[in-house]
Design a protein around this motif. Structure first.
Motif, PDB file in Angstrom:
ATOM      1  N   ALA A 162      18.245  56.822 -48.821  1.00 43.93           N
ATOM      2  CA  ALA A 162      16.801  57.065 -48.827  1.00 43.93           C
ATOM      3  C   ALA A 162      16.021  55.849 -48.323  1.00 43.93           C
ATOM      4  O   ALA A 162      14.933  55.987 -47.776  1.00 43.93           O
ATOM      5  CB  ALA A 162      16.347  57.437 -50.233  1.00 43.93           C
ATOM      6  N   ASN A 198      16.720  53.955 -45.857  1.00 43.75           N
ATOM      7  CA  ASN A 198      17.024  53.726 -44.438  1.00 43.75           C
ATOM      8  C   ASN A 198      18.229  52.824 -44.181  1.00 43.75           C
ATOM      9  O   ASN A 198      18.514  52.497 -43.041  1.00 43.75           O
ATOM     10  CB  ASN A 198      15.825  53.138 -43.669  1.00 43.75           C
ATOM     11  CG  ASN A 198      14.738  54.173 -43.492  1.00 43.75           C
ATOM     12  OD1 ASN A 198      15.009  55.369 -43.530  1.00 43.75           O
ATOM     13  ND2 ASN A 198      13.523  53.714 -43.307  1.00 43.75           N
ATOM     14  N   THR A 204      15.437  61.053 -35.505  1.00 50.31           N
ATOM     15  CA  THR A 204      14.748  59.958 -36.176  1.00 50.31           C
ATOM     16  C   THR A 204      14.990  58.658 -35.434  1.00 50.31           C
ATOM     17  O   THR A 204      15.946  58.532 -34.671  1.00 50.31           O
ATOM     18  CB  THR A 204      15.266  59.767 -37.620  1.00 50.31           C
ATOM     19  OG1 THR A 204      16.681  59.518 -37.550  1.00 50.31           O
ATOM     20  CG2 THR A 204      15.010  60.982 -38.470  1.00 50.31           C
ATOM     21  N   THR A 205      14.095  57.699 -35.672  1.00 50.19           N
ATOM     22  CA  THR A 205      14.231  56.385 -35.063  1.00 50.19           C
ATOM     23  C   THR A 205      15.523  55.714 -35.525  1.00 50.19           C
ATOM     24  O   THR A 205      16.229  55.095 -34.742  1.00 50.19           O
ATOM     25  CB  THR A 205      13.032  55.507 -35.452  1.00 50.19           C
ATOM     26  OG1 THR A 205      11.846  56.251 -35.223  1.00 50.19           O
ATOM     27  CG2 THR A 205      13.001  54.236 -34.655  1.00 50.19           C
ATOM     28  N   GLY A 240      18.601  56.800 -33.623  1.00 46.55           N
ATOM     29  CA  GLY A 240      18.718  56.168 -32.308  1.00 46.55           C
ATOM     30  C   GLY A 240      19.381  54.806 -32.422  1.00 46.55           C
ATOM     31  O   GLY A 240      20.290  54.459 -31.666  1.00 46.55           O
ATOM     32  N   LEU A 241      18.933  54.013 -33.415  1.00 46.47           N
ATOM     33  CA  LEU A 241      19.487  52.667 -33.606  1.00 46.47           C
ATOM     34  C   LEU A 241      20.948  52.730 -34.026  1.00 46.47           C
ATOM     35  O   LEU A 241      21.793  51.980 -33.528  1.00 46.47           O
ATOM     36  CB  LEU A 241      18.681  51.916 -34.669  1.00 46.47           C
ATOM     37  CG  LEU A 241      17.219  51.633 -34.325  1.00 46.47           C
ATOM     38  CD1 LEU A 241      16.468  51.176 -35.560  1.00 46.47           C
ATOM     39  CD2 LEU A 241      17.134  50.594 -33.226  1.00 46.47           C
ATOM     40  N   THR A 253      20.649  44.597 -38.287  1.00 43.86           N
ATOM     41  CA  THR A 253      19.920  43.660 -37.436  1.00 43.86           C
ATOM     42  C   THR A 253      18.885  44.403 -36.594  1.00 43.86           C
ATOM     43  O   THR A 253      17.707  44.020 -36.538  1.00 43.86           O
ATOM     44  CB  THR A 253      20.903  42.937 -36.492  1.00 43.86           C
ATOM     45  OG1 THR A 253      21.916  42.338 -37.279  1.00 43.86           O
ATOM     46  CG2 THR A 253      20.196  41.877 -35.687  1.00 43.86           C
ATOM     47  N   ALA A 254      19.320  45.494 -35.945  1.00 45.31           N
ATOM     48  CA  ALA A 254      18.426  46.229 -35.060  1.00 45.31           C
ATOM     49  C   ALA A 254      17.290  46.884 -35.846  1.00 45.31           C
ATOM     50  O   ALA A 254      16.145  46.908 -35.400  1.00 45.31           O
ATOM     51  CB  ALA A 254      19.206  47.287 -34.285  1.00 45.31           C
ATOM     52  N   LYS A 268      15.993  45.885 -38.669  1.00 46.80           N
ATOM     53  CA  LYS A 268      15.016  44.872 -39.096  1.00 46.80           C
ATOM     54  C   LYS A 268      14.087  44.537 -37.947  1.00 46.80           C
ATOM     55  O   LYS A 268      12.879  44.377 -38.106  1.00 46.80           O
ATOM     56  CB  LYS A 268      15.743  43.608 -39.565  1.00 46.80           C
ATOM     57  CG  LYS A 268      16.235  43.725 -40.995  1.00 46.80           C
ATOM     58  CD  LYS A 268      16.866  42.436 -41.456  1.00 46.80           C
ATOM     59  CE  LYS A 268      17.420  42.599 -42.864  1.00 46.80           C
ATOM     60  NZ  LYS A 268      18.390  41.571 -43.198  1.00 46.80           N
ATOM     61  N   ALA A 305      13.281  46.463 -35.527  1.00 52.03           N
ATOM     62  CA  ALA A 305      12.408  47.594 -35.203  1.00 52.03           C
ATOM     63  C   ALA A 305      11.430  47.903 -36.323  1.00 52.03           C
ATOM     64  O   ALA A 305      10.629  48.822 -36.201  1.00 52.03           O
ATOM     65  CB  ALA A 305      13.250  48.827 -34.889  1.00 52.03           C
ATOM     66  N   GLY A 306      11.506  47.158 -37.427  1.00 50.06           N
ATOM     67  CA  GLY A 306      10.572  47.373 -38.524  1.00 50.06           C
ATOM     68  C   GLY A 306      10.951  48.503 -39.457  1.00 50.06           C
ATOM     69  O   GLY A 306      10.153  48.925 -40.289  1.00 50.06           O
ATOM     70  N   ILE A 307      12.185  49.029 -39.301  1.00 48.34           N
ATOM     71  CA  ILE A 307      12.629  50.139 -40.157  1.00 48.34           C
ATOM     72  C   ILE A 307      13.068  49.613 -41.521  1.00 48.34           C
ATOM     73  O   ILE A 307      12.830  50.233 -42.546  1.00 48.34           O
ATOM     74  CB  ILE A 307      13.831  50.857 -39.495  1.00 48.34           C
ATOM     75  CG1 ILE A 307      13.410  51.469 -38.177  1.00 48.34           C
ATOM     76  CG2 ILE A 307      14.440  51.864 -40.424  1.00 48.34           C
ATOM     77  CD1 ILE A 307      12.747  52.788 -38.310  1.00 48.34           C
TER      78      ILE A 307
END
Lengths: 406, 341
Positions: free
Chosen positions: A200, A202, A360-361, A364-365, A397-398, A400, A402-404
């Motif tokens: 939940a 992310n 979802t974003t 993708g990551l 890492t990715a 963080k 991207a702000g997720i």
């Protein structure tokens, strides 16, 4: 095929205005579309161009330019072709418009399940479903007295029998090119073992029992593959089938028609489709469901949007489907499922049903992280656990960045 | 030359360099210390997608970017993060961990170090081969019958004329699983050959490709240089009883030395930016280069995410790598330059 249609279109347009019956109206607003380039899109855009003033860009790398092109004001394209993976950046940036009023005005022929709704608003119109399912050489399996595999353990057993019989170069083919393809293969298997991709908050849960099992099953299958599987994409697997080099593969249903293409295939009528095999007892078929459809840009005038949507409706009408019945699993009225669709129908109607690929974003990551880190496991540099730990690190890492994740 | 004339000649070039090289470089340097990210919010969304024949709707919590009401664009924040992007790239804790446990191979599982290893080996190993092969072709052409020289020069130059991407793709298609050459060798030997199934065969093909592609450049330069060798010195060497090898070793190579340094400089700069071999050979699973790593960070995924900050950091590190490599040959040129004036 496309040439033939073009020639036909040219010939028809010479006959005169009577033929505009093909298109219900004459379009006088310039309309452009950007979409992927597989057969279904060719069929749809050809049908759209009957209305005039329409130009289509078919590009398999469309996902790299679509977000920026739709972000421009005015948008560089009025119509976009997307799937449930590639709609995400457009939805997130708000560069596609809700279609409810247009659907009400012009969409009488649309089936309710074609409308992709986000929070009650119709954001896209789907035209087809796509999934990776089992394709197999019917003649080989029946010669060897093998049943059609329904689980991956069956696939392994059948592969062994085919290998021992030595009838093809490699019993199994797979879309395991490093990057996007191998990641999608993992997603299918991971979902098949009941894996959930995210918590939940992310953070990702790929480093789990389901992840390890998925990797081990993929590794077991590679025993029966062309050793160059890390460069093999959908087109390569399709060609291996067409040239009679492989006997089974979990391949995109959009590639099914190519098996019976007399011009390319040496195995016409011999390849049959079945549901994607399950990975575990009582599980869903190890695959994900996809849809392809169209969106309309928000950074264009209402007139242009109006014209674009009418053109789209012409492209997605029953006439187009009748002419191109086997190019895809259409959601449009008039589609008659043939043998080629048997695999998709069996996959989609299985209980439990396979999940849709999440738009979802985070996905993708995670997809990128999996695609970059997995090859090291298959080249033997790293254990399954270490690989999944590396995927988790790369994703974190990715995410963080991207702000997720905080 | 008068100062004003000098400025008039050099000015436009300096201006262009500042605009198209220095300014982007500064911007990349800044971005490597920054992270720009959208402002995210968590919302409940109901999404309906087509199952087969019926629609499936699910409600879930999604993390999506916040859209500015006024501009209609995604809201973003930019923060200074210091060396964080470099840390993400270099992953030093894992490197120290690998060193302290003695498992050196683990370092090469980190993308950056994997790319650096290949880029360095690729650059340094092909350098002597390019110079050697180039010199060999130049000597051969120089000693060939005059009537043959034209055609030989033309054929030797062909690999250099072909676009790198096309050249690497051509080699890939020749050697891939069912390529012409692989099929031929398989027929002769009866063995199943897979050149693209393991790293070392791919790397071997890459070295062959690079030498094949770049040697003609060295050849042209050396061939021009050979025309200016002092004939008197050569003749006196013959009279002194020097054989072919000794003449090459003591007369020709010293004469060509500045050209060798020049070719080494150009080759180091060019090859360190290796990119098209990775794309052409589809070798991402086994072998990657630094330039490819930067490109990979910049490529958006399905959800439109790009890792701009890490791409900038990786680009800066690539540039630093080139500068370090060039220091040695540049120092030598500088010494020679001072020696002559």
């Amino acid at each position: 095929m496309a040439l033939k249609q073009l020639a036909l279109g040219g010939a028809i347009s010479l006959i005169g205005s009577a033929v505009f019956a093909d298109c219900a109206f004459e379009n006088d607003v310039p309309v452009k579309s950007l979409s992927a380039g597989f057969e279904a899109w060719k069929a749809v855009t050809d049908a759209m161009s009957e209305c005039g003033n329409f130009s289509a860009e078919l590009d398999q790398e469309f996902r790299k330019k679509q977000p920026a092109a739709f972000d421009a004001n005015p948008s560089l394209y009025q119509i976009g072709g997307v799937s449930n993976g590639t709609i995400t950046p457009l939805l997130n940036a708000g560069t596609i418009r809700p279609l409810d009023d247009l659907v009400e005005k012009y969409g009488q022929n649309l089936a309710p399940n074609q409308l992709i709704k986000v929070d009650g608003k119709t954001m896209a119109v789907a035209m087809m479903v796509n999934t990776q399912h089992l394709m197999y050489r019917d003649d080989i399996l029946s010669d060897l007295g093998l049943d059609v595999p329904t689980t991956y353990d069956d696939v392994l057993a059948a592969a062994k029998a085919i290998k021992d019989a030595g009838v093809v170069d490699y019993p199994v083919g797979a879309t395991m090119k490093s990057g996007w393809n191998i990641a999608q293969d993992f997603n299918n298997m991971f979902a098949g073992y009941g894996g959930q991709f995210f918590n939940a908050d992310n953070t990702t849960t790929v480093n789990s029992e389901a992840g390890v099992k998925a990797l081990e099953m993929m590794k077991a299958l590679t025993e029966y593959m062309d050793p160059e599987y890390l460069v093999s994409d959908s087109t390569y697997v399709q060609q291996q089938f067409q040239q009679g080099k492989i006997a089974m593969a979990n391949l995109w249903s959009s590639r099914a028609a190519a098996m019976d293409d007399v011009a390319e295939s040496q195995v016409v009528g011999k390849v049959k489709m079945a549901a994607a095999p399950t990975a575990m007892e009582g599980g869903a078929p190890a695959t994900t469901m996809w849809w392809d459809g169209i969106v309309i840009a928000s950074n264009i005038g209402d007139d242009a949007a109006d014209a674009a949507f009418r053109v789209v409706m012409e492209g997605l009408d029953s006439d187009m489907v009748t002419e191109n019945n086997d190019e895809a699993i259409w959601l449009i009225a008039g589609y008659k499922p043939t043998d080629l669709a048997a695999g998709v129908v069996a996959t989609a109607t299985a209980t439990p049903a396979p999940p849709a690929y999440p738009s979802t974003t985070q996905m993708g990551l995670l997809h990128t992280a999996v695609g970059n880190e997995l090859p090291a496991f298959f080249t033997g540099e790293r254990s399954a656990e270490a690989t999944l730990a590396a995927v988790t690190d790369a994703y974190t890492t990715a995410a963080k960045e991207a702000g997720i994740l905080p | 030359m008068k100062f004003r004339t000098l400025v008039a000649f050099v000015g436009p070039s300096v201006f262009m360099m500042l605009l198209f090289i220095a300014a982007p470089l500064v911007s990349v340097l800044m971005q490597s210390f920054q992270v720009t990210q959208p402002v995210m919010q968590q919302i409940e969304v109901e999404t309906c997608t087509p199952g087969f024949l019926t629609q499936t709707c699910i409600t879930e919590t999604k993390t999506v970017p916040l859209i500015d009401e006024e501009t209609g664009k995604t809201q973003t924040t930019t923060t200074w993060v210091g060396l964080q992007s470099y840390r993400n790239l270099l992953q030093m804790p894992r490197v120290w961990d690998a060193i302290s446990t003695g498992q050196w191979g683990n370092i090469l599982q980190i993308d950056f170090w994997k790319a650096l290893r290949f880029t360095l080996v690729f650059t340094l190993l092909t350098l002597p081969m390019v110079i050697g092969v180039g010199l060999a072709i130049a000597l051969a052409v120089n000693n060939a019958v005059r009537s043959l020289r034209g055609p030989v020069i033309f054929i030797s130059l062909l690999p250099f004329i072909i676009t790198p991407v096309i050249g690497s793709l051509a080699i890939y298609w020749l050697f891939v699983g069912d390529g012409i050459i692989t099929s031929l060798i398989e027929r002769w030997t009866g063995n199943d050959i897979a050149m693209f199934a393991q790293a070392w065969t791919i790397e071997l093909l890459m070295y062959v490709y690079q030498v094949w592609h770049v040697a003609p450049f060295a050849f042209v330069i050396f061939y021009a240089g050979l025309q200016t060798v002092n004939m008197d010195t050569l003749e006196s060497a013959v009279i002194d009883g020097a054989n072919r090898w000794e003449r090459l070793r003591h007369v020709i190579i010293p004469h060509l030395m500045p050209l060798i340094i020049f070719i080494a400089l150009i080759h180091l700069m060019d090859t360190y930016r290796a990119f098209e071999v990775i794309v052409g050979f589809r070798s991402q699973a086994h072998v990657i280069s630094l330039q490819w790593l930067t490109y990979d960070f910049l490529t958006p995924d399905d959800a439109g995410n790009r890792a701009i900050s890490r791409a900038s950091a990786s680009a800066m590190l690539t540039m630093i790598g080139i500068v370090v490599l060039l220091i040695l040959p540049l120092r030598r040129t500088w010494r020679d330059h001072k020696g002559t004036t």
